[in-house]
Design an enzyme around this catalytic site. Structure first.
Site, PDB file in Angstrom:
ATOM      1  N   ASP A 114      20.967   4.079 -29.550  1.00 38.74           N
ATOM      2  CA  ASP A 114      20.322   4.826 -28.643  1.00 38.74           C
ATOM      3  C   ASP A 114      21.072   4.784 -27.433  1.00 38.74           C
ATOM      4  OD1 ASP A 114      18.953   6.029 -26.540  1.00 38.74           O
ATOM      5  OD2 ASP A 114      17.148   5.297 -26.966  1.00 38.74           O
ATOM      6  N   VAL A 115      22.128   5.625 -26.992  1.00 33.44           N
ATOM      7  CA  VAL A 115      22.935   5.535 -26.004  1.00 33.44           C
ATOM      8  C   VAL A 115      22.582   5.401 -24.457  1.00 33.44           C
ATOM      9  CG1 VAL A 115      24.674   6.748 -27.514  1.00 33.44           C
ATOM     10  CG2 VAL A 115      23.290   8.095 -25.817  1.00 33.44           C
ATOM     11  N   TYR A 159      20.071  19.800 -18.003  1.00 31.93           N
ATOM     12  CA  TYR A 159      21.223  20.040 -19.014  1.00 31.93           C
ATOM     13  C   TYR A 159      22.430  20.446 -18.349  1.00 31.93           C
ATOM     14  CZ  TYR A 159      24.097  21.249 -23.126  1.00 31.93           C
ATOM     15  OH  TYR A 159      25.124  21.419 -23.937  1.00 31.93           O
ATOM     16  N   LYS A 197      25.856  18.070 -17.396  1.00 33.75           N
ATOM     17  CA  LYS A 197      27.231  18.644 -17.810  1.00 33.75           C
ATOM     18  C   LYS A 197      28.290  18.636 -16.721  1.00 33.75           C
ATOM     19  CE  LYS A 197      26.198  18.534 -22.368  1.00 33.75           C
ATOM     20  NZ  LYS A 197      26.883  17.351 -23.398  1.00 33.75           N
ATOM     21  N   ASN A 209      29.648  12.420 -27.533  1.00 35.91           N
ATOM     22  CA  ASN A 209      28.897  13.548 -27.765  1.00 35.91           C
ATOM     23  C   ASN A 209      27.503  13.399 -27.668  1.00 35.91           C
ATOM     24  OD1 ASN A 209      28.930  16.171 -29.623  1.00 35.91           O
ATOM     25  ND2 ASN A 209      27.964  14.716 -30.969  1.00 35.91           N
TER      26      ASN A 209
END
Length: 264
Positions: A73-74, A169, A173, A100
């Site tokens: 789990d990053v 999101y 980004k 990613n």
């Protein structure tokens, strides 16, 4: 395989979609790859795909032992530390991080209705997770001998232009672009290159809805074209296999006819 003869990569979000396609592309072209993701079973499926007889010319069946699946789990610092420790123990060095892992969050939710915990989940995965993995990769690349390596961040078209109702999101980004630039600058003395790939409408489970209808800025629902995710994987491999003296700082790869240029 000797770690000095084989390039070593970490691919996060390797259990599906773009991460899976990139991991399989690298494995089939001579890389050893640590597959990171939340579900061990999907990581093992990715590794098994790389072992199948390939259809694409110029690619080979990945050798046994080239893939290492690490449940990660990053957004959890302890998981990220364990991932990179496993890479050091298994392969001895690191040449590439493909950052990613990401989530879109709840779709179609207006700004005023987005719950804070949903916002926080997207930020923790897309931004904090990317930072934690980049930091761990940077440390290892700086300390190893020979020194250096490459980090490629998955930015998305939304690093440039938002879709409606995508504030979490889109914000993460855009932030990844700043992360990419800072890593690229700070990595110069240590032969650490950092670039970003911004992807539009690659055919994955996450984008399947695009083919039936996606909300546009004018309020209409319009089907959008998609491209083969294998084209994204080949683009990442091209960026990854450049000598460290060269770097693709930003690359945009998208379905040719998607409504991006002129979106709005």
């Amino acid at each position: 395989m000797n770690a000095m003869q084989t390039k070593i990569a970490v691919v996060t979000g390797a259990g599906s979609g773009i991460g899976r396609a990139v991991a399989v592309e690298l494995l089939r072209t001579g890389w050893s790859v640590a597959l990171a993701g939340r579900r061990t079973e999907t990581l093992e499926e990715t590794a098994a795909l790389a072992l199948e007889a390939p259809e694409a010319p110029g690619t080979l069946e990945a050798p046994a032992g080239a893939a290492l699946a690490v449940r990660t789990d990053v957004s959890r610092p302890e998981d990220v530390a364990a991932l990179f420790a496993a890479v050091r123990e298994r392969f001895g060095r690191l040449d590439l991080l493909f950052n990613n892992a990401g989530t879109f969050g709840p779709g179609g939710v207006p700004v005023e209705e987005l719950p804070y915990d949903a916002w926080q989940h997207v930020v923790n995965t897309n931004l904090n997770g990317a930072f934690l993995c980049a930091q761990a990769a940077y440390r290892q690349m700086k300390e190893q001998d020979p020194q250096g390596g490459r980090i490629i961040n998955n930015g998305s078209i939304s690093a440039h232009t938002p879709r409606p109702h995508s504030i979490a999101y889109t914000a993460t980004k855009h932030a990844l672009t700043g992360l990419t630039k800072s890593l690229s600058l700070d990595g110069r003395p240590y032969r650490i290159a950092c670039g970003q790939i911004d992807i539009g409408n690659a055919a994955t489970d996450m984008t399947r809805r695009m083919e039936t209808g996606a909300l546009q800025a004018n309020g209409e629902m319009v089907p959008e074209p998609v491209m083969d995710v294998a084209d994204v994987a080949r683009t990442v491999r091209h960026m990854a296999e450049l000598p460290l003296e060269a770097n693709v700082q930003f690359a945009t790869v998208l379905a040719t006819a998607m409504p991006y240029v002129g979106r709005g």
